[in-house]
Motif scaffolding. Structure first.
Motif, PDB file in Angstrom:
ATOM      1  N   HIS A 241     -39.199  36.079 117.790  1.00 61.09           N
ATOM      2  CA  HIS A 241     -39.664  35.937 116.406  1.00 61.09           C
ATOM      3  C   HIS A 241     -41.143  36.321 116.277  1.00 61.09           C
ATOM      4  CE1 HIS A 241     -35.891  34.069 115.536  1.00 61.09           C
ATOM      5  NE2 HIS A 241     -36.182  32.909 116.093  1.00 61.09           N
ATOM      6  N   GLU A 242     -41.898  36.153 117.357  1.00 60.92           N
ATOM      7  CA  GLU A 242     -43.333  36.441 117.326  1.00 60.92           C
ATOM      8  C   GLU A 242     -43.639  37.935 117.167  1.00 60.92           C
ATOM      9  OE1 GLU A 242     -45.437  34.538 120.629  1.00 60.92           O
ATOM     10  OE2 GLU A 242     -43.764  33.115 120.782  1.00 60.92           O
TER      11      GLU A 242
ATOM     12  N   ARG B 109     -35.238  43.356 110.312  1.00 55.29           N
ATOM     13  CA  ARG B 109     -34.185  42.604 109.638  1.00 55.29           C
ATOM     14  C   ARG B 109     -33.120  42.222 110.664  1.00 55.29           C
ATOM     15  NH1 ARG B 109     -29.580  44.937 105.699  1.00 55.29           N
ATOM     16  NH2 ARG B 109     -28.327  43.047 105.720  1.00 55.29           N
TER      17      ARG B 109
ATOM     18  N   THR C 228     -32.010  32.434 113.845  1.00 54.86           N
ATOM     19  CA  THR C 228     -33.280  32.142 113.171  1.00 54.86           C
ATOM     20  C   THR C 228     -33.737  30.699 113.323  1.00 54.86           C
ATOM     21  OG1 THR C 228     -32.152  31.719 111.062  1.00 54.86           O
ATOM     22  CG2 THR C 228     -32.959  33.974 111.464  1.00 54.86           C
TER      23      THR C 228
ATOM     24  N   THR D  84     -41.149  40.361 115.813  1.00 55.43           N
ATOM     25  CA  THR D  84     -40.183  41.099 114.992  1.00 55.43           C
ATOM     26  C   THR D  84     -40.182  40.667 113.524  1.00 55.43           C
ATOM     27  OG1 THR D  84     -38.435  39.557 115.660  1.00 55.43           O
ATOM     28  CG2 THR D  84     -38.625  41.641 116.899  1.00 55.43           C
ATOM     29  N   SER D  85     -41.311  40.213 113.015  1.00 58.02           N
ATOM     30  CA  SER D  85     -41.342  39.741 111.619  1.00 58.02           C
ATOM     31  C   SER D  85     -41.025  40.856 110.617  1.00 58.02           C
ATOM     32  CB  SER D  85     -42.695  39.110 111.293  1.00 58.02           C
ATOM     33  OG  SER D  85     -43.722  40.082 111.428  1.00 58.02           O
ATOM     34  N   ASP D  86     -41.217  42.103 110.987  1.00 62.38           N
ATOM     35  CA  ASP D  86     -40.923  43.214 110.085  1.00 62.38           C
ATOM     36  C   ASP D  86     -39.554  43.855 110.357  1.00 62.38           C
ATOM     37  OD1 ASP D  86     -41.975  44.042 112.542  1.00 62.38           O
ATOM     38  OD2 ASP D  86     -42.904  45.837 111.719  1.00 62.38           O
TER      39      ASP D  86
END
Length: 193
Positions: free
Chosen positions: A16-17, A23, A9, A19-21
């Protein structure tokens, strides 16, 4: 070796752009010491992977059971996968990544390549339980060399998917990942690395 989530992280990965939803479930340092240009070899090794030829009998058995249950219960039906039940992450890519290479395709595992850069590769899989992402990256090891790093991100499919992920957690950490790390290391050493 299992790493803290911050090993993934805290880096400015492009994944990261998109896969914000999702875990973040696991981050692993891979036993793949190398130089700055060795990432393509790690990617090639990964797409050729096969759970049925793992040197670990326990890991082979666990995957065989999982694939049989998936077939019996319809978890892995093509209608439940990427492009059917869940849209591909390629649809979320910014233009520069969408126009770049997706990466090589797997020969035996149910993953699809999403994008590939010089130090980052993302693949995805989907079924009735989860939409999963495998993120491989190539990182400086702090001693003048480089090594691979793997992060696993998951978006469970409802309560069933969450229960499934909770149920398999001990198996992943006690049997599957340790065997996978040994296998990755053996394959890497066979290249003379």
């Amino acid at each position: 070796m299992k790493l803290p989530n911050t090993a993934h992280t805290s880096r400015p990965w492009r994944v990261h752009e998109i896969t914000s939803d999702f875990r973040l479930y696991d981050v692993w340092a891979l036993p793949t010491p190398g130089g700055p240009d060795d990432f393509p070899l790690l990617v090639r090794d990964t797409v050729g992977g096969d759970t049925s030829d793992s040197p670990s009998r326990v890991s082979r058995a666990l995957f065989a059971i999982r694939w049989k249950l998936g077939k019996l219960l319809g978890w892995d039906d093509p209608a439940a996968g990427v492009g059917s039940r869940v849209p591909t992450l390629r649809d979320r890519l910014p233009a520069d990544l969408r126009e770049g290479p997706a990466g090589p395709e797997f020969t035996k595992l149910p993953f699809r390549s999403v994008f590939l850069t010089d130090d980052e590769w993302v693949s995805e899989m989907g079924n009735r339980t989860v939409h999963g992402v495998m993120h491989l990256s190539w990182v400086a090891d702090g001693a003048g060399g480089y090594r691979g790093q793997m992060a696993v991100l998951v978006r469970p499919n409802g309560l069933f998917g969450k229960a499934y992920m909770a149920a398999i957690a001990p198996f992943r950490h006690l049997f599957v990942y340790p065997a996978l790390m040994r296998e990755i290391g053996e394959t890497w050493r066979a290249h003379g690395r």
